[in-house]
Design an enzyme around this catalytic site. Sequence first.
Site, short mmCIF file in Angstrom:
data_model
loop_
_atom_site.label_atom_id
_atom_site.label_comp_id
_atom_site.label_asym_id
_atom_site.label_seq_id
_atom_site.Cartn_x
_atom_site.Cartn_y
_atom_site.Cartn_z
N ARG A 55 40.48 55.50 83.74
CA ARG A 55 39.52 54.83 82.88
C ARG A 55 38.76 54.18 83.03
O ARG A 55 38.25 53.34 81.82
CB ARG A 55 41.36 53.20 81.99
CG ARG A 55 40.82 52.93 81.74
CD ARG A 55 42.38 51.07 81.23
NE ARG A 55 42.77 50.58 81.81
CZ ARG A 55 42.51 49.82 82.44
NH1 ARG A 55 41.54 48.35 82.00
NH2 ARG A 55 43.32 49.39 83.52
N ASP B 151 41.74 46.16 93.10
CA ASP B 151 42.78 46.09 92.87
C ASP B 151 44.24 47.09 93.62
O ASP B 151 45.42 46.73 93.09
CB ASP B 151 42.79 45.34 91.81
CG ASP B 151 43.54 46.42 90.87
OD1 ASP B 151 42.72 47.42 90.87
OD2 ASP B 151 43.64 46.05 89.63
N GLU C 194 43.12 41.42 95.76
CA GLU C 194 42.57 40.90 94.76
C GLU C 194 44.26 39.85 94.62
O GLU C 194 45.29 40.54 95.00
CB GLU C 194 42.91 41.76 93.81
CG GLU C 194 43.11 40.99 91.99
CD GLU C 194 43.50 41.15 91.11
OE1 GLU C 194 42.56 41.91 90.30
OE2 GLU C 194 44.37 41.93 91.09
P1 0O2 Z 1 48.79 45.61 86.70
O1 0O2 Z 1 50.04 46.61 86.80
O2 0O2 Z 1 48.75 44.11 87.25
O3 0O2 Z 1 48.08 46.60 88.67
P2 0O2 Z 1 40.82 45.36 83.93
O4 0O2 Z 1 41.63 45.53 84.81
O5 0O2 Z 1 40.30 46.69 83.21
O6 0O2 Z 1 41.41 44.42 82.54
P3 0O2 Z 1 38.84 43.93 86.14
O7 0O2 Z 1 38.05 43.83 85.27
O8 0O2 Z 1 39.46 45.03 86.77
O9 0O2 Z 1 40.02 44.77 84.32
O10 0O2 Z 1 39.75 43.05 85.97
P4 0O2 Z 1 40.57 41.47 86.02
O11 0O2 Z 1 40.44 41.31 84.22
O12 0O2 Z 1 40.67 40.58 86.46
O13 0O2 Z 1 41.95 42.26 85.98
C1 0O2 Z 1 43.00 42.50 86.44
C2 0O2 Z 1 44.49 42.46 86.79
O14 0O2 Z 1 44.98 41.13 85.99
C3 0O2 Z 1 45.10 43.48 85.92
O15 0O2 Z 1 45.46 44.46 86.84
C4 0O2 Z 1 46.19 42.83 85.23
O16 0O2 Z 1 47.56 42.62 86.53
C5 0O2 Z 1 45.91 41.55 85.22
N1 0O2 Z 1 45.33 41.06 84.06
C6 0O2 Z 1 43.86 40.90 83.62
N2 0O2 Z 1 44.42 40.82 81.78
C7 0O2 Z 1 45.79 40.70 81.35
C8 0O2 Z 1 45.90 40.56 80.79
O17 0O2 Z 1 45.43 40.16 79.40
N3 0O2 Z 1 47.21 40.30 80.55
C9 0O2 Z 1 48.29 40.55 81.74
N4 0O2 Z 1 49.55 40.20 81.15
N5 0O2 Z 1 47.22 40.58 82.90
C10 0O2 Z 1 45.76 40.71 82.54
P5 0O2 Z 1 46.35 45.80 86.19
O18 0O2 Z 1 45.58 46.87 87.01
O19 0O2 Z 1 45.61 46.12 84.40
O20 0O2 Z 1 47.46 45.65 86.04
#
Ligand code: 0O2
Length: 219
Positions: free
Chosen positions: A69, A85, A152
């Site tokens: 992604r 993360d 993270e």
């Molecule tokens: P999982 O299943 O929790 O591991 P991106 O991941 O592309 O959105 P970035 O810059 O990598 O963005 O990191 P960001 O914005 O700090 O978000 C990372 C994690 O925060 C996500 O990990 C989610 O756990 C949580 N998160 C961020 N935005 C949202 C949201 O809108 N809703 C919810 N419920 N959780 C969110 P992963 O890898 O997406 O998922």
Amino acid sequence: MDSELVTFIARERNELERFLLEHQFAVDELLTKVTILRREFMHLRHYNPIEHVTSRVKTPASMLQKALRKGVPADLDSIREQLTDIAGIRITCSFIADTYLVLETLTAQSDVRVLEIKDYIVRPKPNGYKSLHAIVEIPVFLSTGPKHMKVELQIRTVAMDFWATLEHKIFYKYDGDVPPRIIDDLAEAARVADELDRRMEELHAEVHGTEDTAPEAAE
Ligand code: 0O2
């Protein structure tokens, strides 16, 4: 099967296992820090700002999905470098003030290097998502020497966590294509959760004052 292929697969598998293990060690190190904080807060202040702690290391499938992604090459070195993360800890607090207290206390430790902080409490995501995120690097002491690992840290209130958990389930149920009415309802629910956080914090301050969390209460 060709013996070179067998050796190759065994080596790759071993590298992946080590990669995941190192991230698990980083999670364990940070969890120990959180446990110490929790117990020390209780001892000094008779107050525990932390309600729950959960942790996880991303599965290989979820790592690969995120790498694809984000356009990160699907090799372990690139993933280690660019995905921040893989190791994650989520801390849930009762009150907004506590989320900042916990973040400050953890990131002030001399072996914790802060790489990035995202304050989605002050600046929520457009869908209403609120949380404090920090990417930190901590040393993990292996037999081969110290290794600096990224973790993270997500810190939020119980109300923010409730919202995020439900939103995550809804997002997956609709495979990311959430109907506009549900998006609007989620945004409204985020507003209500925020209102609840603020009212509970006011109520807490009214009943206990601020002495519970004030450092002077330690004496
Ligand atoms: P999982 O299943 O929790 O591991 P991106 O991941 O592309 O959105 P970035 O810059 O990598 O963005 O990191 P960001 O914005 O700090 O978000 C990372 C994690 O925060 C996500 O990990 C989610 O756990 C949580 N998160 C961020 N935005 C949202 C949201 O809108 N809703 C919810 N419920 N959780 C969110 P992963 O890898 O997406 O998922």
